[in-house]
Write an enzyme that holds these catalytic residues in place. Structure first.
Site, short mmCIF file in Angstrom:
data_model
loop_
_atom_site.label_atom_id
_atom_site.label_comp_id
_atom_site.label_asym_id
_atom_site.label_seq_id
_atom_site.Cartn_x
_atom_site.Cartn_y
_atom_site.Cartn_z
N LYS A 189 0.88 -1.17 0.00
CA LYS A 189 0.00 0.00 0.00
C LYS A 189 0.92 1.22 0.00
O LYS A 189 1.60 1.52 0.97
CB LYS A 189 -0.90 -0.03 1.24
CG LYS A 189 -1.41 1.33 1.71
CD LYS A 189 -2.42 1.96 0.77
CE LYS A 189 -2.88 3.31 1.32
NZ LYS A 189 -1.90 4.40 1.09
N SER A 243 3.69 7.08 10.90
CA SER A 243 3.50 7.80 12.16
C SER A 243 3.06 6.86 13.28
O SER A 243 2.44 5.82 13.05
CB SER A 243 2.43 8.88 11.98
OG SER A 243 1.20 8.28 11.66
N GLY A 247 0.41 3.71 13.50
CA GLY A 247 0.93 2.45 14.05
C GLY A 247 0.01 1.88 15.11
O GLY A 247 -0.28 0.69 15.14
N GLU A 399 8.09 14.37 17.10
CA GLU A 399 8.77 14.21 15.81
C GLU A 399 8.19 15.26 14.85
O GLU A 399 7.04 15.18 14.45
CB GLU A 399 8.53 12.82 15.23
CG GLU A 399 9.23 12.63 13.91
CD GLU A 399 9.01 11.25 13.29
OE1 GLU A 399 7.85 10.86 13.10
OE2 GLU A 399 10.01 10.58 12.99
P1 NAI Z 1 1.00 8.27 8.06
O1 NAI Z 1 1.50 7.45 9.17
O2 NAI Z 1 -0.40 8.78 8.11
O3 NAI Z 1 1.15 7.47 6.66
C1 NAI Z 1 1.99 6.37 6.45
C2 NAI Z 1 1.25 5.33 5.62
O4 NAI Z 1 0.15 4.84 6.37
C3 NAI Z 1 0.66 5.85 4.30
O5 NAI Z 1 0.76 4.85 3.31
C4 NAI Z 1 -0.80 6.06 4.66
O6 NAI Z 1 -1.65 5.98 3.54
C5 NAI Z 1 -1.05 4.93 5.61
N1 NAI Z 1 -2.18 5.13 6.53
C6 NAI Z 1 -2.67 6.30 7.02
N2 NAI Z 1 -3.71 6.07 7.84
C7 NAI Z 1 -3.90 4.73 7.87
C8 NAI Z 1 -4.82 3.86 8.53
N3 NAI Z 1 -5.78 4.35 9.33
N4 NAI Z 1 -4.70 2.54 8.33
C9 NAI Z 1 -3.74 2.03 7.54
N5 NAI Z 1 -2.85 2.79 6.87
C10 NAI Z 1 -2.93 4.13 7.04
O7 NAI Z 1 2.00 9.48 7.86
P2 NAI Z 1 1.70 10.95 7.29
O8 NAI Z 1 0.33 11.39 7.65
O9 NAI Z 1 2.04 10.90 5.85
O10 NAI Z 1 2.79 11.80 8.07
C11 NAI Z 1 2.52 12.23 9.40
C12 NAI Z 1 3.74 12.09 10.27
O11 NAI Z 1 4.14 10.74 10.36
C13 NAI Z 1 4.99 12.80 9.76
O12 NAI Z 1 4.97 14.15 10.03
C14 NAI Z 1 6.06 12.05 10.52
O13 NAI Z 1 6.16 12.55 11.82
C15 NAI Z 1 5.53 10.63 10.58
N6 NAI Z 1 6.15 9.80 9.52
C16 NAI Z 1 7.21 8.99 9.84
C17 NAI Z 1 7.85 8.28 8.86
C18 NAI Z 1 9.03 7.42 9.18
O14 NAI Z 1 9.93 7.26 8.33
N7 NAI Z 1 9.07 6.77 10.32
C19 NAI Z 1 7.45 8.36 7.46
C20 NAI Z 1 6.30 9.18 7.23
C21 NAI Z 1 5.69 9.88 8.24
#
Ligand code: NAI
Ligand code: MG
Length: 495
Positions: A189, A243, A247, A399
């Site tokens: 995904k 995020s 998680g 973060e």
């Molecule tokens: P996010 O955690 O929302 O997105 C990451 C992935 O999860 C994307 O593919 C998204 O479509 C998916 N996702 C979102 N909601 C979901 C759900 N309810 N169930 C299953 N999958 C879902 O991250 P976002 O909103 O793009 O960024 C927010 C914050 O997350 C950033 O500002 C940063 O702090 C953190 N982040 C950390 C990363 C890392 O490398 N550890 C990478 C990206 C974001």
């Protein structure tokens, strides 16, 4: 060598609206719904991706399960799998620039970094795991004489990988390469704002010979498509990077559905500790700068807290500020830019809100803090440094995931350890010192998945990456990653 004219040929290439990649072909989402894709380079919409829902996810899982049961990959010979994965890596290298530019148009990473971190490291990761296929053995247990105890290592089945936008190919490969090497089928995904390069990668996987249904990519909203994947009763594993908030939800989805295994990589607030006896102050300055500002701070292991011994704090901070002013923030497809665009408007707003909060909390804004290059329509932000930060401020605890560094003073080793560990996260860290014993003591005392000594970053595929505390669980990279995508099975044989 990257050439500007080659990049320019690709930068405005028309990209057709994208479909889902299920069962080795492009198929439209059942609902026909699409999501616009805009570029952080100029804020303009340049294509669209399919917005998958539960029905599409269900189809992808069905197809992946059928391929696994059929055995076209899961039971293929080690030599065959290895040949195909190596071919896949070759094709990625041959198409590296196209993949990198596609990714940059989606997420804004500067091209110099993108080409190495995305296609090139992805190819390297695939080759690494391809090499494991015919080198990992099962075990014979030390049982009593009348028994033969065999421990088989088997693929698990259908793996779901939920990928973020910062490094879609590299982070994707950290999950799909070991999963495929172990014989599983996979559904990736992609993130809403970083799907294009993964969709192109899927075509290359098929061209390399990965059988139908084994490598699938779905796109769409996290809360719909991602949730459906994590809630699905026939997905065996979810490997996630992103995020902490999401998680947590994924753990919940697993408990509400089939108790699938969940592996989480959730970023951090990594301490970069510089002692007065650091062997080379200038090297420490340069690498500390790279450690936080690379990819505009959108790196899970970013060294966002600089913990510095009081006696050198001011000198070091001044040097950081001076060097940060030399960083060119601009068009990520221009080879002369050091930092590209922040990935999205949402992320930019998040960063700017953190800056405002930090100022209100009494941190000293020494440089940066603003959006720039507004005339481009894109999302650019100055490298930003705060001094006089205390570790309990929000800017030191959350973060940010942007180009924002917090400088925090420490008194000595004990104080440094206390500050470093005073966080809910535990992904990465660094220590700069000439004292070998102190370096080892620090490595033992800091709760993190990786502690760099006299460097920041650069750890490669041969070593695991994973977090402790709320940075997550499980490890990407190295042979240990195979444990996530395999099951042990005992054969207890009476002789
Ligand atoms: P996010 O955690 O929302 O997105 C990451 C992935 O999860 C994307 O593919 C998204 O479509 C998916 N996702 C979102 N909601 C979901 C759900 N309810 N169930 C299953 N999958 C879902 O991250 P976002 O909103 O793009 O960024 C927010 C914050 O997350 C950033 O500002 C940063 O702090 C953190 N982040 C950390 C990363 C890392 O490398 N550890 C990478 C990206 C974001
Ligand atoms: Mg989100």
């Amino acid at each position: 060598m990257l050439k500007q004219e080659d990049i320019n040929l690709l930068r405005n290439k028309e990209i057709k609206p994208q479909k889902l990649f299920i069962g080795s072909k492009d198929i439209p989402s059942k609902s026909g719904k699409m999501l616009d894709v805009s570029s952080p380079i100029d804020g303009k919409v340049f294509t669209a991706i399919a917005n998958a829902d539960e029905n599409d996810v269900d189809l992808a899982v069905t197809v992946a399960r059928q391929s696994f049961e059929k055995g076209s990959w899961s039971k293929a010979s080690p030599q065959e799998k290895k040949k195909i994965l190596n071919k896949f890596a070759d094709l990625i290298e041959e198409n590296a620039l196209e993949l990198a530019v596609l990714g940059v148009r989606d997420n804004g990473t500067e091209i110099n970094m993108a080409i190495m971190a995305e296609p090139m490291s992805t190819a390297g990761c695939i080759r690494y795991y391809a090499e494991t296929i015919d080198k990992i053995y099962g075990e014979i247990a030390p049982t009593q004489n009348s028994i033969l105890g065999l421990i088989h290592r088997e693929p698990i089945g259908v793996i779901g990988a939920i990928i973020p936008w910062n490094f879609p190919l590299m982070i994707g490969s950290w999950k799909f390469a070991p999963a495929l090497a172990a014989g599983n089928s996979i559904i990736i995904k992609a993130a809403e704002n970083a799907s294009l390069s993964l969709l192109r990668l899927a075509e290359l996987a098929i061209e390399a010979g990965i059988p139908e249904g084994v490598f699938n990519v779905i796109t769409g909203e996290g809360e719909i498509a991602g949730k459906a994947l994590a809630m699905h009763m026939d997905v065996d594993v979810i490997a996630f990077t992103g995020s902490g908030a999401v998680g947590r939800k994924i753990l919940e989805y697993a408990s509400l559905s089939n108790l699938k295994r969940v592996y989480l990589e959730l970023g951090g607030k990594s301490p970069n500790i510089v002692f007065a006896d650091t062997p080379d102050i200038d090297a420490a300055v340069t690498q500390s700068l790279g450690g936080i500002f690379r990819n505009s701070g959108q790196v899970c292991v970013a060294g966002s807290r600089l913990i510095i011994e009081e006696s050198i704090a001011e000198e070091f901070t001044e040097k950081l500020i001076t060097q940060s002013k030399d960083l060119v923030v601009g068009d990520p497809l221009d080879l002369s830019s050091n930092l590209g665009a922040v990935s999205s408007q949402d992320q930019l707003v998040k960063n700017l809100n953190y800056v405002e909060k930090a100022v209100n909390d009494g941190a000293n804004l020494r440089v940066g803090g603003k959006q720039i290059n507004k005339e481009t329509g894109g999302f650019y932000m100055e490298p930003t440094i705060f001094s006089n930060v205390s570790n309990d401020m929000k800017i030191a605890q959350d973060e940010v995931f942007g180009p924002v560094l917090s400088v925090i003073k420490c008194k000595d080793e004990v104080d440094a350890i206390k500050i470093a560990n005073d966080t809910v996260y535990g992904l990465a860290a660094a220590v700069w010192t000439s004292d070998l014993s102190k370096a080892h003591r620090m490595v033992k005392s800091i709760r993190a998945g990786v502690v760099h000594v006299n460097c920041y970053g650069g750890a490669d595929i041969t070593v695991p990456l994973g977090g402790v505390k709320q940075s997550g669980n499980g490890h990407d990279r190295s042979l240990h990653a195979l444990e996530k995508y395999t099951d042990l099975k005992t054969a207890w044989i009476s002789l």
